[in-house]
Design an enzyme around this catalytic site. Structure first.
Site, mmCIF file in Angstrom:
data_model
loop_
_atom_site.group_PDB
_atom_site.id
_atom_site.type_symbol
_atom_site.label_atom_id
_atom_site.label_comp_id
_atom_site.label_asym_id
_atom_site.label_seq_id
_atom_site.Cartn_x
_atom_site.Cartn_y
_atom_site.Cartn_z
ATOM 1 N N HIS A 167 0.833 -1.224 0.000
ATOM 2 C CA HIS A 167 0.000 0.000 0.000
ATOM 3 C C HIS A 167 0.858 1.259 0.000
ATOM 4 C CE1 HIS A 167 -3.293 -2.672 1.432
ATOM 5 N NE2 HIS A 167 -2.336 -3.195 2.175
ATOM 6 N N SER A 289 15.745 20.860 -16.658
ATOM 7 C CA SER A 289 14.526 21.599 -16.972
ATOM 8 C C SER A 289 14.924 22.866 -17.708
ATOM 9 C CB SER A 289 13.804 21.946 -15.664
ATOM 10 O OG SER A 289 13.100 23.159 -15.798
#
Ligand code: ARG
Length: 436
Positions: A167, A289
């Protein structure tokens, strides 16, 4: 090109009817970008044509000398094509007509014999079959190379501890080796599945013609053998009906590989976040970036994660095409593009993966630090079980325990059942790789 071709190129093979009666745009609509797609298939089409001609020679439809003449010209065509001296473009309806045109151009009337006892329907089936098998063999080689790299990494990270998650919540201690070998075993399954599909596809459709055979004693076994097929696809209707269906099976077999790549890529992109900070990837496989000087992005990993969507989309496109009656239908031409697209995407992803794995470094300290004491609660409970408590009582007791006495190292060392951190089954996995 101009010096190679002297005669006028007929627009279609069935030119007795000509194309003049066709309404404007109809020819272009039917051809679509088939001729462009056929660039991938051309060498396989030449190989299939050579097999067909050998078969015609076996049943004395052409002489040994004629076969030789055909082969010289077809070898030459393959060579010119590979050297970019013969261009497959919209001067031709498709690759099949380009081959027949070239044979007639070079051999005159003899060239007109090449299509004896063959239809473009079994011709296209044959070259697609050869293409798929060849590409799947390359995919398999990339997958095995990936498995080998993962196995080596796992071998050297048997003691590198990391948190195991369920999970996405911390669960139990585990090792990098266990995590990596999870992908190894999954990829082994995928390659075995691929092998199964390849075995199915390994059948020659050549000689089934338009879907009804021909009134000639075609040498189907011999032509299958010379193309390297293990068996012959017997029934001509079945051969036609396998068009698209085999393409679908091929793409589905690739999609299992990419499904595992997707899961692995997901883990990598998570583990590379500052929040996890478990893994670093060399700048050879990351990007910056355009605006943020601080960024180091895992674009390659993300594209690998996305590659399955292309293959699944392609498979879906073919599946929706296959709502057809039996026999050849022109609809089937539209299965070519998604097939090629799906195969290319799989190839490019898997080709890059082994090298990408090699530039990963594991931040062992960070991973170890993330193995926090409460993760040993199950070990604690099992320790109490060994001392005589029932598991449920020990479980409830351990939930309250402030002091967990089992160390993460001990927890790892105790995972001795097959597949666990202390008993990885590396030998067994290596045996399976060798059997592929
Ligand atoms: N380009 C066609 C295809 O991919 C070749 C076969 C054409 N056969 C025909 N009967 N029109 O299906």
């Amino acid at each position: 090109m101009s010096e190679i071709i002297k005669n006028e190129i007929p627009k279609v093979l069935w030119h007795a009817y000509g194309t003049d009666q066709l309404a404007t745009g109809v020819m272009a609509y039917m051809a679509g970008n088939d001729v462009v797609l056929d660039r991938e298939l051309f060498v396989y089409d030449i190989k299939g044509t050579q097999a067909h001609l050998l078969g015609l020679c076996k049943i004395n439809m052409i002489s040994d000398k004629e076969l030789l003449q055909f082969n010289v010209v077809l070898d030459e065509l393959a060579r010119l094509y590979k050297n970019d001296q013969f261009h497959l473009d919209d001067r031709f309806e498709d690759g099949h007509s380009a081959i027949e045109f070239y044979l007639t151009e070079k051999l005159g009337d003899l060239g007109k014999k090449a299509h004896t006892g063959r239809s473009r329907n079994d011709q296209v089936l044959t070259c697609l079959r050869l293409y798929m098998l060849d590409q799947m063999t390359t995919v398999k080689a990339h997958a095995i190379e990936t498995i080998d790299v993962l196995l080596e990494m796992a071998e050297s990270h048997q003691q590198t501890m990391m948190p195991g998650y369920t999970h996405l919540q911390r669960a139990m201690p585990t090792t990098v080796a266990v995590w990596l070998l999870g992908f190894v075993e999954s990829l082994l399954d995928d390659v075995e599945h691929l092998n199964g599909v390849m075995k199915l596809l390994d059948a020659s459709p050549l000689g089934t013609a338009a879907g009804f055979g021909v009134p000639l004693p075609l040498a189907r076994y011999e032509t299958a053998e010379v193309m390297g097929f293990s068996r012959v696809q017997i029934n001509p209707v079945s051969a036609q009906n396998s068009r698209g269906k085999y393409e679908l099976m091929c793409l589905q077999s690739l999609s299992y590989l990419l499904l595992d790549v997707r899961r692995f890529a997901w883990d990598l992109s998570l583990f590379m976040t500052s929040e996890f900070d478990f893994i670093q990837m060399a700048c050879s496989h990351t990007t910056g970036s355009s605006i943020m000087p601080n960024k180091n992005n895992p674009d390659v990993v993300e594209l690998m994660r996305a590659s399955l969507s292309v293959v699944d989309g392609a498979a879906h496109q073919i599946q929706s095409l296959l709502s057809l009656p039996s026999g050849y239908q022109r609809d089937l031409q539209l299965s070519k593009e998604p097939l090629l697209k799906g195969i290319k995407m799989t190839q490019s992803t898997l080709a890059l993966l082994p090298d990408l794995l090699k530039v990963l470094t594991f931040k062992a300290n960070n991973m170890h630090k993330a193995v926090t004491p409460e993760m040993m609660a199950t070990d604690q409970a099992l320790h109490k079980v060994k001392q005589g408590q029932s598991f449920r009582d020990a479980y409830l007791d351990s939930k309250q325990d402030e002091d967990l006495i089992i160390s993460a190292e001990q927890s790892i060392a105790d995972r001795v059942s097959l597949g666990g951190a202390a008993n990885l089954g590396l030998g067994l996995l290596r045996e399976r790789v060798a059997s592929l």
